[in-house]
Design a protein around this motif. Structure first.
Motif, PDB file in Angstrom:
ATOM      1  N   THR A  37      72.740  30.207  45.282  1.00  0.00           N
ATOM      2  CA  THR A  37      72.676  31.629  45.019  1.00  0.00           C
ATOM      3  C   THR A  37      72.278  32.031  43.555  1.00  0.00           C
ATOM      4  OG1 THR A  37      74.897  31.685  44.648  1.00  0.00           O
ATOM      5  CG2 THR A  37      74.357  32.204  46.901  1.00  0.00           C
ATOM      6  N   THR A  38      71.559  33.076  43.419  1.00  0.00           N
ATOM      7  CA  THR A  38      71.459  33.526  41.875  1.00  0.00           C
ATOM      8  C   THR A  38      72.610  34.546  41.429  1.00  0.00           C
ATOM      9  OG1 THR A  38      68.933  33.424  42.244  1.00  0.00           O
ATOM     10  CG2 THR A  38      69.752  34.896  40.413  1.00  0.00           C
TER      11      THR A  38
ATOM     12  N   LEU B 185      70.761  38.461  34.795  1.00  0.00           N
ATOM     13  CA  LEU B 185      71.331  37.105  35.430  1.00  0.00           C
ATOM     14  C   LEU B 185      72.408  36.764  34.478  1.00  0.00           C
ATOM     15  CD1 LEU B 185      67.837  34.888  35.098  1.00  0.00           C
ATOM     16  CD2 LEU B 185      68.890  35.916  37.187  1.00  0.00           C
TER      17      LEU B 185
ATOM     18  N   PHE C 128      76.457  31.169  36.712  1.00  0.00           N
ATOM     19  CA  PHE C 128      75.352  30.115  36.946  1.00  0.00           C
ATOM     20  C   PHE C 128      75.721  28.849  36.349  1.00  0.00           C
ATOM     21  CE2 PHE C 128      71.282  27.986  36.466  1.00  0.00           C
ATOM     22  CZ  PHE C 128      70.867  27.891  37.736  1.00  0.00           C
TER      23      PHE C 128
ATOM     24  N   LEU D   4      66.567  26.112  43.499  1.00  0.00           N
ATOM     25  CA  LEU D   4      66.588  27.493  42.938  1.00  0.00           C
ATOM     26  C   LEU D   4      65.580  28.480  43.781  1.00  0.00           C
ATOM     27  CD1 LEU D   4      66.310  26.529  39.254  1.00  0.00           C
ATOM     28  CD2 LEU D   4      68.375  27.152  40.425  1.00  0.00           C
ATOM     29  N   GLY D   5      65.893  29.838  43.684  1.00  0.00           N
ATOM     30  CA  GLY D   5      64.853  30.820  44.267  1.00  0.00           C
ATOM     31  C   GLY D   5      64.501  30.626  45.606  1.00  0.00           C
TER      32      GLY D   5
ATOM     33  N   GLY E  53      68.879  32.553  47.229  1.00  0.00           N
ATOM     34  CA  GLY E  53      68.632  32.684  45.646  1.00  0.00           C
ATOM     35  C   GLY E  53      68.174  34.089  45.634  1.00  0.00           C
TER      36      GLY E  53
ATOM     37  N   LEU F 190      63.753  38.435  42.847  1.00  0.00           N
ATOM     38  CA  LEU F 190      63.618  37.969  41.407  1.00  0.00           C
ATOM     39  C   LEU F 190      62.310  37.994  40.651  1.00  0.00           C
ATOM     40  CD1 LEU F 190      65.362  34.479  41.720  1.00  0.00           C
ATOM     41  CD2 LEU F 190      66.076  36.626  40.983  1.00  0.00           C
TER      42      LEU F 190
ATOM     43  N   GLU G 294      62.548  35.682  35.422  1.00  0.00           N
ATOM     44  CA  GLU G 294      63.850  35.335  35.566  1.00  0.00           C
ATOM     45  C   GLU G 294      63.683  33.959  36.281  1.00  0.00           C
ATOM     46  OE1 GLU G 294      66.313  39.498  36.687  1.00  0.00           O
ATOM     47  OE2 GLU G 294      64.880  38.821  38.274  1.00  0.00           O
ATOM     48  N   LYS G 295      62.824  33.710  37.253  1.00  0.00           N
ATOM     49  CA  LYS G 295      62.953  32.332  37.801  1.00  0.00           C
ATOM     50  C   LYS G 295      62.809  31.212  36.778  1.00  0.00           C
ATOM     51  CE  LYS G 295      60.519  34.173  42.110  1.00  0.00           C
ATOM     52  NZ  LYS G 295      59.334  34.131  42.856  1.00  0.00           N
TER      53      LYS G 295
ATOM     54  N   LEU H  95      65.769  30.523  34.963  1.00  0.00           N
ATOM     55  CA  LEU H  95      66.737  29.805  35.810  1.00  0.00           C
ATOM     56  C   LEU H  95      66.263  28.467  35.743  1.00  0.00           C
ATOM     57  CD1 LEU H  95      67.156  32.233  38.924  1.00  0.00           C
ATOM     58  CD2 LEU H  95      68.913  31.657  37.204  1.00  0.00           C
TER      59      LEU H  95
END
Length: 307
Positions: free
Chosen positions: A12-13, A21, A26, A43-44, A48, A53, A57-58, A61
């Protein structure tokens, strides 16, 4: 190099209540995953909240996760875009940000034909040097990657694995019968996780692992060691929780479970909203019941050294 096997959480984000964020939480969750012995981080994905997003932001992460994993396990970035151009750009940005591999969904929103889907996947694969796991989920995304399509797709050498989420676990066997080790098959449905591993899936892209990493990895390692009854005992306990993954509100459900185990918060990004009312009470009851009866796990991390 990505070793396509084992438990890979679709994490999850984490967000703050101000909708930024939450890299502190995290980090806490990723460290819990690593400590439990997961074999990669994804991720994502849907869990996520990828559709909400921003690209920046990606990339944040990815960079943070690469820093935390220190090269011990691969960091896989999900690519789910509406256009081929957008998917190629996302794949290339993920590679530049340090991702070790990609999980690739078919085009979003538009229901592409088989020919269009194959062309899309090939175009993205040919745009990057990263190894790729395809995501086959016709139940949610209305597009199936058939065996004949996969036959064409393996012309791309960097297409290495498939997340099998058709809900027909015999597809695990069909893929392996046709392609042997050329395509590594992961199960992508929590409620079919152990069954798929028993019949030959080499990995599990999991959801409830976000809150219960040790239990998930223990099931995988026990199955791998052919200690089926021990794995089944944990899996039976786990099933009411795993059913929280097959819901339109899976993100909210799993985030509530992360709160219970101390490695997440409930914050979601709009248009998602936290659960309320009778549904919230139902989900909390499932989680609280599981927490009261949480099983004692064997020494699954050293299972190969146990005679």
């Amino acid at each position: 190099m990505v070793k396509w096997e084992g438990v890979m959480p679709a994490v999850t984000t984490k967000f703050t209540k101000e909708d930024a964020l939450d890299l502190v939480m995290f980090q806490k969750n990723i460290q819990a995953q690593i400590e439990a012995g997961v074999h990669g981080i994804i991720l994502g994905g849907t869990l996520g909240e990828a559709s909400t997003l921003e690209q920046e932001e990606k990339e944040i992460l990815i960079r943070k996760c690469v820093e935390l994993t220190e090269g011990k396990i691969p960091v896989i970035m999900n690519v789910a875009e509406q256009s081929t151009k957008g998917a190629i750009a996302a794949a290339q940005r993920a590679e530049k940000s340090g991702a070790d591999g990609l999980m690739l969904l078919p085009p979003m929103r538009y229901k592409s034909t088989d020919r269009e889907t194959v062309t899309y996947f090939k175009a993205v694969a040919n745009s990057t040097s990263l190894p790729i796991m395809l995501y086959n989920n016709p139940v949610d995304y209305k597009i199936e990657v058939t065996l004949d399509m996969l036959e064409e797709l393996i012309e791309c050498e960097n297409i290495k694995a498939i997340k099998e989420s058709t809900r027909d676990i015999t597809n695990v066997i069909r893929i392996q019968n046709r392609f042997a080790d050329r395509i590594k098959v992961f199960t992508g449905v929590d409620t079919l996780g152990m069954e798929s591993l028993v019949i030959g899936a080499v990995g599990w892209v999991a959801g409830l692992v976000c809150a219960f990493p040790a239990e998930t990895v223990a099931i995988y390692e026990l199955v791998k060691a052919n200690r089926i009854q021990e794995a089944l005992k944990i899996y039976r306990w786990f099933m009411p929780l795993l059913e929280l993954d097959i819901s339109p509100q899976l993100v909210q459900n799993i985030k509530l479970a992360e709160v219970a185990t101390g490695i997440g918060t409930e914050h979601v990004r709009a248009p998602r909203l936290p659960l309320e009312g009778a549904e919230r009470a139902r989900v909390l009851n499932v989680i609280e019941t599981a927490m009261r009866n949480r099983p004692e796990l064997p020494d699954y991390k050293n299972i190969n050294s146990i005679i």
